[in-house]
Design a protein around this motif. Structure first.
Motif, PDB file in Angstrom:
ATOM      1  N   LEU A   8      11.055  25.309 -29.161  1.00  0.00           N
ATOM      2  CA  LEU A   8      11.367  26.073 -30.378  1.00  0.00           C
ATOM      3  C   LEU A   8      11.052  27.569 -30.242  1.00  0.00           C
ATOM      4  O   LEU A   8      11.337  28.350 -31.152  1.00  0.00           O
ATOM      5  N   ALA A   9      10.479  27.969 -29.123  1.00  0.00           N
ATOM      6  CA  ALA A   9      10.083  29.369 -28.932  1.00  0.00           C
ATOM      7  C   ALA A   9      11.250  30.355 -29.087  1.00  0.00           C
ATOM      8  O   ALA A   9      11.094  31.382 -29.748  1.00  0.00           O
ATOM      9  N   PRO A  10      12.435  30.098 -28.525  1.00  0.00           N
ATOM     10  CA  PRO A  10      13.539  31.041 -28.724  1.00  0.00           C
ATOM     11  C   PRO A  10      13.927  31.200 -30.204  1.00  0.00           C
ATOM     12  O   PRO A  10      14.212  32.313 -30.660  1.00  0.00           O
ATOM     13  N   LEU A  11      13.924  30.114 -30.936  1.00  0.00           N
ATOM     14  CA  LEU A  11      14.232  30.179 -32.361  1.00  0.00           C
ATOM     15  C   LEU A  11      13.152  30.972 -33.098  1.00  0.00           C
ATOM     16  O   LEU A  11      13.451  31.810 -33.961  1.00  0.00           O
ATOM     17  N   ALA A  12      11.892  30.737 -32.759  1.00  0.00           N
ATOM     18  CA  ALA A  12      10.793  31.478 -33.379  1.00  0.00           C
ATOM     19  C   ALA A  12      10.905  32.972 -33.075  1.00  0.00           C
ATOM     20  O   ALA A  12      10.622  33.807 -33.945  1.00  0.00           O
ATOM     21  N   LEU A  13      11.338  33.312 -31.866  1.00  0.00           N
ATOM     22  CA  LEU A  13      11.560  34.718 -31.513  1.00  0.00           C
ATOM     23  C   LEU A  13      12.602  35.334 -32.434  1.00  0.00           C
ATOM     24  O   LEU A  13      12.408  36.422 -32.978  1.00  0.00           O
ATOM     25  N   SER A  14      13.721  34.646 -32.644  1.00  0.00           N
ATOM     26  CA  SER A  14      14.771  35.169 -33.504  1.00  0.00           C
ATOM     27  C   SER A  14      14.296  35.357 -34.940  1.00  0.00           C
ATOM     28  O   SER A  14      14.559  36.390 -35.561  1.00  0.00           O
ATOM     29  N   VAL A  15      13.597  34.363 -35.474  1.00  0.00           N
ATOM     30  CA  VAL A  15      13.125  34.445 -36.856  1.00  0.00           C
ATOM     31  C   VAL A  15      12.117  35.590 -37.004  1.00  0.00           C
ATOM     32  O   VAL A  15      12.180  36.372 -37.968  1.00  0.00           O
ATOM     33  N   THR A  16      11.220  35.730 -36.044  1.00  0.00           N
ATOM     34  CA  THR A  16      10.237  36.812 -36.093  1.00  0.00           C
ATOM     35  C   THR A  16      10.926  38.163 -35.984  1.00  0.00           C
ATOM     36  O   THR A  16      10.580  39.114 -36.693  1.00  0.00           O
ATOM     37  N   ARG A  17      11.918  38.288 -35.099  1.00  0.00           N
ATOM     38  CA  ARG A  17      12.685  39.523 -34.958  1.00  0.00           C
ATOM     39  C   ARG A  17      13.375  39.884 -36.263  1.00  0.00           C
ATOM     40  O   ARG A  17      13.338  41.032 -36.705  1.00  0.00           O
ATOM     41  N   ILE A  18      14.003  38.904 -36.910  1.00  0.00           N
ATOM     42  CA  ILE A  18      14.705  39.153 -38.177  1.00  0.00           C
ATOM     43  C   ILE A  18      13.727  39.676 -39.233  1.00  0.00           C
ATOM     44  O   ILE A  18      14.000  40.676 -39.906  1.00  0.00           O
ATOM     45  N   MET A  19      12.597  39.008 -39.378  1.00  0.00           N
ATOM     46  CA  MET A  19      11.639  39.411 -40.410  1.00  0.00           C
ATOM     47  C   MET A  19      11.032  40.784 -40.112  1.00  0.00           C
ATOM     48  O   MET A  19      10.861  41.598 -41.020  1.00  0.00           O
TER      49      MET A  19
END
Length: 130
Positions: A8-19
């Motif tokens: 799930l790390a790539p998805l977490a990267l995207s969500v953190t980047r968006i926020m």
């Protein structure tokens, strides 16, 4: 459990980047558009106004995952500059000089320069980040 978290790390990267991009963008909208409302006025073409332009434009690009690496590079540099110009002269310790956010933005955006935007991004859709 660790394997699941790693997947799930790539998805977490995207969500953190968006926020982070949205929060950064809010600094620009406040300086340039007066939203959210503030008592401080930003004089056109001042250093604060230029920072607001970078925060607004690069924050939006980072949130969208469009031209993420160059936008993150510019934003990281802006935050390093802001820290040393506005915060460090007040006190040595970031917790005392109000520079915590500038340091965190600086290093998170620097991380994005190397990590890229993650899978939920326009860059990835365009094939520009492989």
């Amino acid at each position: 459990m660790i394997e699941r978290l790693n997947s799930l790390a790539p998805l977490a990267l995207s969500v953190t980047r968006i926020m982070a991009g949205l929060a950064f963008m809010a600094h620009g909208t406040q300086k340039l558009l007066g939203f959210p409302a503030t008592e401080r006025a930003t004089e056109t073409f001042s250093l604060s106004w230029i920072a607001g332009v970078i925060e607004l434009v690069c924050g939006a690009l980072i949130a969208l995952g469009l031209l993420t690496r160059p936008a993150a590079f510019l934003s990281s540099g802006l935050m390093a500059f802001a820290y040393w110009m506005a915060h460090a002269p007040r006190d040595f310790f970031p917790v005392n000089n109000g520079g915590d956010a500038a340091i965190l933005y600086c290093f998170f955006f620097l991380y994005l320069v190397f990590a890229g935007p993650g899978p939920l991004s326009i860059d990835r859709i365009r094939g520009a980040d492989h």
